[in-house]
Motif scaffolding. Sequence first.
Motif, PDB file in Angstrom:
ATOM      1  N   LYS A  11      48.429  56.228   2.380  1.00 15.84           N
ATOM      2  CA  LYS A  11      47.684  55.260   3.649  1.00 15.84           C
ATOM      3  C   LYS A  11      48.826  56.369   4.907  1.00 15.84           C
ATOM      4  O   LYS A  11      47.987  55.534   6.307  1.00 15.84           O
ATOM      5  N   LEU A  14      46.376  61.580   6.327  1.00 16.87           N
ATOM      6  CA  LEU A  14      44.506  62.111   6.122  1.00 16.87           C
ATOM      7  C   LEU A  14      44.318  63.406   5.676  1.00 16.87           C
ATOM      8  O   LEU A  14      44.524  64.442   5.619  1.00 16.87           O
ATOM      9  N   ASN A 123      34.886  65.647   4.686  1.00 16.44           N
ATOM     10  CA  ASN A 123      37.012  65.648   5.189  1.00 16.44           C
ATOM     11  C   ASN A 123      36.639  65.926   6.481  1.00 16.44           C
ATOM     12  O   ASN A 123      37.897  65.444   6.405  1.00 16.44           O
ATOM     13  N   GLN A 126      37.297  62.052   6.662  1.00 20.55           N
ATOM     14  CA  GLN A 126      37.906  61.845   6.252  1.00 20.55           C
ATOM     15  C   GLN A 126      39.267  61.566   7.090  1.00 20.55           C
ATOM     16  O   GLN A 126      40.809  60.603   7.472  1.00 20.55           O
ATOM     17  N   ALA A 129      39.073  58.783  10.226  1.00 21.41           N
ATOM     18  CA  ALA A 129      39.073  57.816  10.324  1.00 21.41           C
ATOM     19  C   ALA A 129      41.347  57.528  10.010  1.00 21.41           C
ATOM     20  O   ALA A 129      41.894  56.651  10.212  1.00 21.41           O
ATOM     21  N   SER A 130      41.488  58.891   8.960  1.00 16.59           N
ATOM     22  CA  SER A 130      43.529  59.179   9.673  1.00 16.59           C
ATOM     23  C   SER A 130      43.732  59.145   9.778  1.00 16.59           C
ATOM     24  O   SER A 130      45.118  58.106  10.569  1.00 16.59           O
ATOM     25  N   ALA A 147      37.747  52.059   9.675  1.00 14.90           N
ATOM     26  CA  ALA A 147      38.585  53.128   9.163  1.00 14.90           C
ATOM     27  C   ALA A 147      39.146  53.417   7.665  1.00 14.90           C
ATOM     28  O   ALA A 147      38.787  54.278   7.263  1.00 14.90           O
ATOM     29  N   SER A 148      39.775  52.136   6.927  1.00 13.94           N
ATOM     30  CA  SER A 148      39.661  51.908   5.959  1.00 13.94           C
ATOM     31  C   SER A 148      38.598  52.594   5.163  1.00 13.94           C
ATOM     32  O   SER A 148      38.435  53.026   4.154  1.00 13.94           O
ATOM     33  N   ARG A 151      37.716  55.675   5.682  1.00 10.87           N
ATOM     34  CA  ARG A 151      38.506  57.276   4.870  1.00 10.87           C
ATOM     35  C   ARG A 151      38.314  56.900   3.491  1.00 10.87           C
ATOM     36  O   ARG A 151      37.577  57.675   2.332  1.00 10.87           O
ATOM     37  N   THR A 155      36.787  60.354   1.203  1.00 11.67           N
ATOM     38  CA  THR A 155      37.166  60.808   0.248  1.00 11.67           C
ATOM     39  C   THR A 155      36.504  60.243  -0.555  1.00 11.67           C
ATOM     40  O   THR A 155      36.434  61.526  -2.064  1.00 11.67           O
ATOM     41  N   ILE A 167      44.544  66.074   1.299  1.00 11.43           N
ATOM     42  CA  ILE A 167      45.585  66.013   2.151  1.00 11.43           C
ATOM     43  C   ILE A 167      45.963  66.084   2.836  1.00 11.43           C
ATOM     44  O   ILE A 167      47.026  67.014   2.397  1.00 11.43           O
ATOM     45  N   ASP A 193      42.347  51.519   0.356  1.00 15.83           N
ATOM     46  CA  ASP A 193      41.538  51.548   1.119  1.00 15.83           C
ATOM     47  C   ASP A 193      40.563  50.592   1.991  1.00 15.83           C
ATOM     48  O   ASP A 193      40.019  49.735   2.141  1.00 15.83           O
TER      49      ASP A 193
END
Length: 542
Positions: A11, A14, A123, A126, A129-130, A147-148, A151, A155, A167, A193
């Motif tokens: 968590k 990213l 990608n 992701q 969002a991270s 955002a979770s 992501r 992913t 990542i 997530d």
Amino acid sequence: MKQKMTVNNFKRLLALGVLSGVLLTSCTDLEIEATDSIFLDANDSTFQGIEDPSSFLDGVYNSLNGFIGDQTNLFALSEVTTDAALIPTRGADWGDNGQWRQLHEQTWPTDHNFILGTWNQWNGLQFQASQVLSDLTEASPELKANASFLRALGTWVILDNYGQVPIREVTGSPIDDPIVLRGAEAVDLIVADLTDAINGLPLAGPGSGNTRPEKAGARYLLAKVLLNKHVYLGTQPDPADMAQVVTLVDAINAEGYDLVGGYFDIFRPDLDNETIWFLQTGVGNRIYNGLHYNSTITSGGGWNGFSTLAEYYDLFEGDPNINVAGSGQEERRGMVPLQGLPVGSVAGANGDDNGDGFIDGSSVGRGFLIGQQYADDGTALSDRVGNPLTFKREFQDAQGNTSLIGNDETTGIRVTKYSPMFDGGFTNHEIYFRYSDAHLMKAEALFRAGDTGSATALVNELRVLREATPIGSVTAQDIIDERGRELYAELWRRNDLIRFGQYTNDWTLKSPSAVGDTSRNLFPIPASQLLLNPNLTQNPGY
């Protein structure tokens, strides 16, 4: 250096496929200003958080309009690489250096544009969002939950298509090599997530707009991940995962989402109890890329490209050579109308620009279009050289050989779920998550857990609603076929075929070298990314 990561560490990471992963390569509505992310100064790239996370997420969601609504990249990888769609070269049209043919033949090179485009887009999702999920970004719990979800979605798309996910730590140096997650580690991040998303997203229910995923959307995606989990782990389906799929679908149903009648009405620009999540992107790609140039007067006619195989069309009940009212076709196969509909007979439809008394575009059929096509006034249409506009089952060149090149303007059965008689077909309402899919996921989970009786009942509930004959006792083949009939052209065919072990099957115009080749189940890691990140490894067979 390889690292063993925990969910808590996940968590704080990213995903980033390339150093410039946030510079998305597809046409999208994404507009994010440089000031949206705070940096120390022009010479220091240390991330300091998102200044306006609400506006930032608006931009991220807008980017999905291009990711999903386009006919290239993810849509092409999901549909054109299967038995459900192909784009033959007609004269010089749709040649495009062979990139469409390579997908259907499953002979794609490692530098295929759509493979690289999909990698970069998801990608990048992701990555963004991270940034919102970082402790350095001050965002509300609901924004964090969105955002979770995003992501997890990004992913999952990368894992499903490429088998490995790069990542990068949010506050790490951009010159560090991202770690790479595979199998259980990647699934754990996605599940964590989505659990956060379910806990934090609102509970709004159907008919509320559904332009952003609510709890139901996160539950749907988690059910999708768990149903496919054994593919990513290389194991057999876990009964506990199948039980959770059932629980998740039941929770979606308890929110008010359910099967609805009138199959093609689902794809009108109206709210209903079937749609879990739709995107505010025009549906024109789903209409015009298959229609002939003379098929309709709306939007200047079709683009005469996308078609489907006769064997896919034959999954449906009905006469194999005709698809008009009264020919015994099931509802989902649609039909070819013999003329258009009178102006004013359909609420929300187009007007009558050419003054013939019919709704513009209403003579274009829905579902699978085969045989003679007609104008709004009932006139039999012709192609550009004056031959009858009759869509045919076969793909043949001038010598009568089955071929992806040298086709004329009329080869191939055409497919459309969305009608051009609504705002010309560019209404911003493309469905991505549907309850019918969730319903069939529940049936499949029960079947994989050994409850064939309950699975049969669920499949037949849907079949009766769609005016198809009930099945005595469903098999695995019945379930994959039913998913093909219900969800065609909705970006799920590749995923489904892989889960049922059928993506390597033979079908018309597939390369013999690809038949039985399980390396095709994953796309290659783009060569440029292997050079940038040595923690990535090329997938077998490339």
